[in-house]
Design an enzyme around this catalytic site. Sequence first.
Site, PDB file in Angstrom:
ATOM      1  N   CYS A 121       0.784  -0.940  -0.019  1.00 34.83           N
ATOM      2  CA  CYS A 121       0.173  -0.164   0.084  1.00 34.83           C
ATOM      3  C   CYS A 121       0.936   1.079   0.123  1.00 34.83           C
ATOM      4  O   CYS A 121       1.990   0.980   0.612  1.00 34.83           O
ATOM      5  CB  CYS A 121      -0.916   0.009   0.999  1.00 34.83           C
ATOM      6  N   CYS A 123      -0.123   4.259   1.662  1.00 30.38           N
ATOM      7  CA  CYS A 123      -0.537   5.259   2.622  1.00 30.38           C
ATOM      8  C   CYS A 123       0.463   5.672   3.576  1.00 30.38           C
ATOM      9  O   CYS A 123       0.490   6.821   4.065  1.00 30.38           O
ATOM     10  CB  CYS A 123      -1.819   4.832   3.169  1.00 30.38           C
ATOM     11  N   CYS A 131      -3.814   6.189  -0.297  1.00 30.94           N
ATOM     12  CA  CYS A 131      -3.417   4.458  -0.555  1.00 30.94           C
ATOM     13  C   CYS A 131      -2.942   4.360  -2.173  1.00 30.94           C
ATOM     14  O   CYS A 131      -2.230   3.462  -2.241  1.00 30.94           O
ATOM     15  CB  CYS A 131      -4.469   3.588  -0.347  1.00 30.94           C
ATOM     16  N   LYS A 197     -12.315  -5.068   2.021  1.00 31.43           N
ATOM     17  CA  LYS A 197     -11.693  -4.287   3.071  1.00 31.43           C
ATOM     18  C   LYS A 197     -12.726  -3.063   2.984  1.00 31.43           C
ATOM     19  O   LYS A 197     -12.782  -2.318   2.110  1.00 31.43           O
ATOM     20  CB  LYS A 197     -10.284  -3.987   2.719  1.00 31.43           C
ATOM     21  N   ARG A 219     -11.164   7.310   3.262  1.00 33.75           N
ATOM     22  CA  ARG A 219     -10.905   6.457   2.409  1.00 33.75           C
ATOM     23  C   ARG A 219     -12.397   5.840   1.705  1.00 33.75           C
ATOM     24  O   ARG A 219     -11.964   4.847   0.981  1.00 33.75           O
ATOM     25  CB  ARG A 219      -9.904   5.099   2.932  1.00 33.75           C
ATOM     26  N   LYS A 250     -11.892  -7.752   6.050  1.00 31.01           N
ATOM     27  CA  LYS A 250     -11.159  -6.937   6.927  1.00 31.01           C
ATOM     28  C   LYS A 250     -11.980  -5.920   7.544  1.00 31.01           C
ATOM     29  O   LYS A 250     -12.472  -5.283   6.216  1.00 31.01           O
ATOM     30  CB  LYS A 250      -9.774  -6.489   6.493  1.00 31.01           C
ATOM     31  N   TYR A 315      -2.835  -8.905  16.384  1.00 32.22           N
ATOM     32  CA  TYR A 315      -1.969  -8.192  17.226  1.00 32.22           C
ATOM     33  C   TYR A 315      -1.738  -8.966  18.549  1.00 32.22           C
ATOM     34  O   TYR A 315      -0.985  -8.782  19.274  1.00 32.22           O
ATOM     35  CB  TYR A 315      -2.032  -6.834  17.803  1.00 32.22           C
TER      36      TYR A 315
HETATM   37  C1  PBG Z   1      -3.118   0.244   4.903  1.00 36.16           C
HETATM   38  C2  PBG Z   1      -3.756  -0.680   5.857  1.00 36.16           C
HETATM   39  C3  PBG Z   1      -4.439  -0.320   6.841  1.00 36.16           C
HETATM   40  C4  PBG Z   1      -4.667  -1.480   7.831  1.00 36.16           C
HETATM   41  C5  PBG Z   1      -3.805  -2.632   7.207  1.00 36.16           C
HETATM   42  N1  PBG Z   1      -3.276  -1.862   5.843  1.00 36.16           N
HETATM   43  C6  PBG Z   1      -4.859   0.872   7.137  1.00 36.16           C
HETATM   44  C7  PBG Z   1      -5.931   1.630   6.337  1.00 36.16           C
HETATM   45  O1  PBG Z   1      -6.496   1.252   5.333  1.00 36.16           O
HETATM   46  O2  PBG Z   1      -6.540   2.893   6.622  1.00 36.16           O
HETATM   47  C8  PBG Z   1      -5.377  -1.649   8.893  1.00 36.16           C
HETATM   48  C9  PBG Z   1      -4.885  -2.559   9.911  1.00 36.16           C
HETATM   49  C10 PBG Z   1      -5.403  -2.223  11.243  1.00 36.16           C
HETATM   50  O3  PBG Z   1      -5.940  -1.430  11.642  1.00 36.16           O
HETATM   51  O4  PBG Z   1      -4.855  -3.059  12.228  1.00 36.16           O
HETATM   52  N2  PBG Z   1      -3.960   0.602   3.880  1.00 36.16           N
END
Ligand code: PBG
Length: 324
Positions: A121, A123, A131, A197, A219, A250, A315
């Site tokens: 990504c 970002c 992103c 996502k 986003r 996700k 985590y």
């Molecule tokens: C990058 C990305 C994100 C997460 C994983 N890859 C953040 C987003 O999309 O803003 C989030 C992971 C998490 O909250 O643990 N794009």
Amino acid sequence: MELPPFRRHRRLRTSEGLRALVRETELTPAHLVHPLFIEAGLSGRSPIPSMPGQDRLGLDAVAAEARELERLGIGGVMLFGLPASKDERGSGAYAPDGIVQQAAARIRDAAPGLVIFGDVCLCEYTSHGHCGVLGPGGTVDNDASLALLAETAVSLARAGCHVIAPSDMMDGRVAAIRAALDAGGLTEVPILSYAAKFASAFYGPFREAADSAPQFGDRRGYQMDPANTRMALDEVLADIDQGADMVMVKPALPYLDLIRQVRDRVNVPVAAYNVSGEYSMLMAAVANGWLDEARAVDETLTSIRRAGADIIITYHAKSWAARR
Ligand code: PBG
């Protein structure tokens, strides 16, 4: 002879031995992937305030952490980088000596049994925090971003990532990444697509951890509307068509219904990301003495497996495995 009036479900719950024999869902460290945040210029570890128990790691701390996760039997790590500097085009993401590239090489040496997932990504690397790259008018330019995402994927695979995991939500990125990997001779490197996502409030703590909050807007122009199921399935099938070897849902907990539907619909492995906000929410209650960490985490991770996830990115992986 008179039949018993009702079934006694409690018979199979009378000992841990019986309960273990009839347990339907298995959770082992091998199912888990631990996210790691690697910060350029940092030496040692630096705690992430919004994610109690999680640290950003300096390059010098990466090998020891990887060895510990491998010793605990954790399946893999998902790598995120905090570069020394950011620019409009996120060049730190695909720099040959980028922070994640360097970390991947060290982890490969230190812990050869860990599967290294490289999050793809822009970002964390763009000055604007989106992103992809911006087009005229300040919206994220889908097609212009694809080449950079593909370049990032090739760079991460060359540096030692075993699996490429695009999380940007640009259309066509899986096909673009597959073509670039193949052209680079990386035909054996699989893709885990963050396929469904959602534009979620639960990424808040991650954006602090990875310093990746968008500097304007949000986003919702590329991540999915949390209200949509059919559209999520459409995204998943499209990514598989483009060559995704595995797909992800996700966040995890607010989308367990979708994990189940994806599991029932496709035959590739399904991953679920138990995201930062899900972690922080639980750990805040633990810190207040309102929840028992061991039991709450067990139940949480088991529920994600029960919903149908083969792989859980979480985590909690390290502390959960250490408690077993
Ligand atoms: C990058 C990305 C994100 C997460 C994983 N890859 C953040 C987003 O999309 O803003 C989030 C992971 C998490 O909250 O643990 N794009």
